[in-house]
Write an enzyme that holds these catalytic residues in place. Structure first.
Site, PDB file in Angstrom:
ATOM      1  CB  CYS A 165     -19.920  12.829  62.025  1.00 38.83           C
ATOM      2  SG  CYS A 165     -19.520  11.547  62.157  1.00 38.83           S
ATOM      3  CB  CYS A 168     -21.589  10.638  65.287  1.00 42.05           C
ATOM      4  SG  CYS A 168     -19.441  10.447  64.042  1.00 42.05           S
ATOM      5  CG  ASP A 169     -22.464  13.753  66.700  1.00 39.81           C
ATOM      6  OD1 ASP A 169     -22.374  12.993  66.813  1.00 39.81           O
ATOM      7  OD2 ASP A 169     -21.465  14.577  65.728  1.00 39.81           O
TER       8      ASP A 169
END
Ligand code: FAD
Ligand code: NDP
Length: 342
Positions: A165, A168-169
């Site tokens: 992701c 997200c990261d």
């Protein structure tokens, strides 16, 4: 256990049946899921005064309530939002619209369903050993989740450089101004590669074929981005590093049969999704690839009274708007089913 099945069948909306020893929860329509399909079905059913109950999950399949769109940034192709909006904002708005018309939202993950007899039974992770909740009709909208590759070294460097992701990261410090790689050639890969150029010094797209699968507009965006280099016919063989963080990938060129090392500090998978159908095995007919089978042009599954909407039954289009569309269809199919039963 003493349950009066006739009473149970006649119950409308959310009801509680008290017998000497047990307390059963019965719903008229239950929706499992929390993406655009689930919330659109909920909005339609709630407006039709069939108070639906929606189990939104608690990090079901590792995804927050709200579904896949919560893992992305801007949504530019959902009609009605010409300026675009974030995936999380879009899902929050859908949830508010569901609640506005009276949908009951339960933040639990459904762990098991039994569709062999009506009313259907379902258990959440919190009541798995207890009495099941029951429902007259069921809408499956559990969506899909990102695939992993089982690359050599993947376990060692998972979340230490490897992620599924980018949204997200991508912003974490270990990726700042460092070379990064994305595996895949679809819309997700193009989108994630473009997104990662905000943080990385360079982003390689590793594509196993000699062409991209992504839509033309997404291909163009990736191709035009000066920080992106697309490596075709390229497969990752191994994730390497210092034992703590990812530092390089062993690559294989399937055209020249040559191997090489590519120094990268981040690797992001964008290789497609697996439908969230593990709780449905043996309950409704599934395609070979795991997606729920529906009668073409409808959301009707192999079990009368069970309907499927969104990515869980759609291996082809997999878009927010098509998921929402099929959520609407599921609500109308369920409403018709209930009125025929009554
Ligand atoms: P999902 O969004 O998959 O949501 C289902 C959710 O239900 C799960 O995530 C989970 O929270 C819940 N759930 C699952 N199992 C259970 C259970 N057992 N019990 C309770 N709850 C459960 N589409 C676009 O149109 N435009 C875009 O710009 C776009 N960008 C994307 C970017 C990325 C990175 C990705 C991965 C996808 C993108 N898509 C986009 C596709 C879009 O996100 C999906 O098509 C859409 O979200 C599918 O909706 P859905 O309702 O089927 O389910
Ligand atoms: P796709 O299934 O479309 O693409 C997956 C990609 O990963 C393909 O290029 C595939 O290669 C590759 N791949 C799969 N397995 C491997 C593997 N083991 N090793 C290397 N490569 C692999 O998935 P997406 O997640 O990209 O898209 C899913 C849906 O979401 C699509 O419908 C898409 O349109 C939609 N979406 C829309 C967006 C938008 O409109 N802005 C943004 C993101 C997603 P191959 O082609 O060789 O099979």
């Amino acid at each position: 256990m003493i349950v009066n099945k006739n009473i149970n069948r006649g119950i409308k909306n959310l009801s509680f049946i008290h017998t000497k020893h047990i307390r059963m929860v019965h719903h008229r329509v239950t929706i499992i899921g929390s993406g655009p399909a689930a919330h659109t079905a909920a909005i339609y059913l709630a407006r039709a005064e069939i108070k639906p109950t929606l189990y939104e999950g608690m990090f079901a399949n590792g995804i927050a309530a709200g579904g896949q769109l919560t893992t992305t940034t801007e949504i530019e192709n959902f009609p009605g939002f010409p300026e675009g909006l974030t995936g999380s904002e879009l899902m929050e708005r859908m949830k508010q619209q569901s609640e506005r018309f009276g949908t009951e939202i339960i933040t639990e993950t459904v762990a098991k369903v039994d569709t062999s007899v009506r009313p259907f039974k379902l258990w959440t992770e919190f009541n798995e050993d207890a009495e099941p909740h029951t429902t007259d009709a069921l809408i499956l909208a559990t969506g899909a989740s990102a695939r992993r590759m089982d690359l050599l070294g993947e376990d060692k460097y998972w979340q230490q450089g490897i992620s599924a992701c980018a949204v997200c990261d991508g912003a974490v410090p270990i990726f700042r101004n460092k070379p990064l790689a994305v595996i895949g050639g679809g819309d997700s890969a193009c989108e994630e590669a473009c997104f990662l150029t905000k943080y990385g010094s360079k982003v390689y797209m590793l594509v196993r074929k000699d062409h991209l699968r992504a839509s033309t507009i997404m291909q163009r965006r990736a191709e035009k981005n000066e920080k992106i280099e697309i490596l075709y016919n390229t497969e990752a063989r191994e994730a390497k590093g210092d034992g703590k963080f990812l530092g390089a990938l062993r690559l294989f060129n399937n055209k020249t049969n040559q191997e090489s090392d590519l120094p990268v500090n981040g690797l992001f998978y964008a290789i497609g999704h697996t439908p969230a159908t593990s709780i449905l095995a043996g309950q409704v007919d599934l395609h070979e690839n795991g997606y729920v089978k529906t009668v073409p042009g409808s959301t009707i599954t192999s079990v009368p009274g069970v309907f499927a909407a969104g990515d869980v039954q759609d291996s082809r289009y997999r878009q927010a708007v098509t998921s929402a569309g099929s959520g609407c269809m599921a609500a109308l199919d369920a409403e018709k089913f209930l009125s025929e039963q009554e």
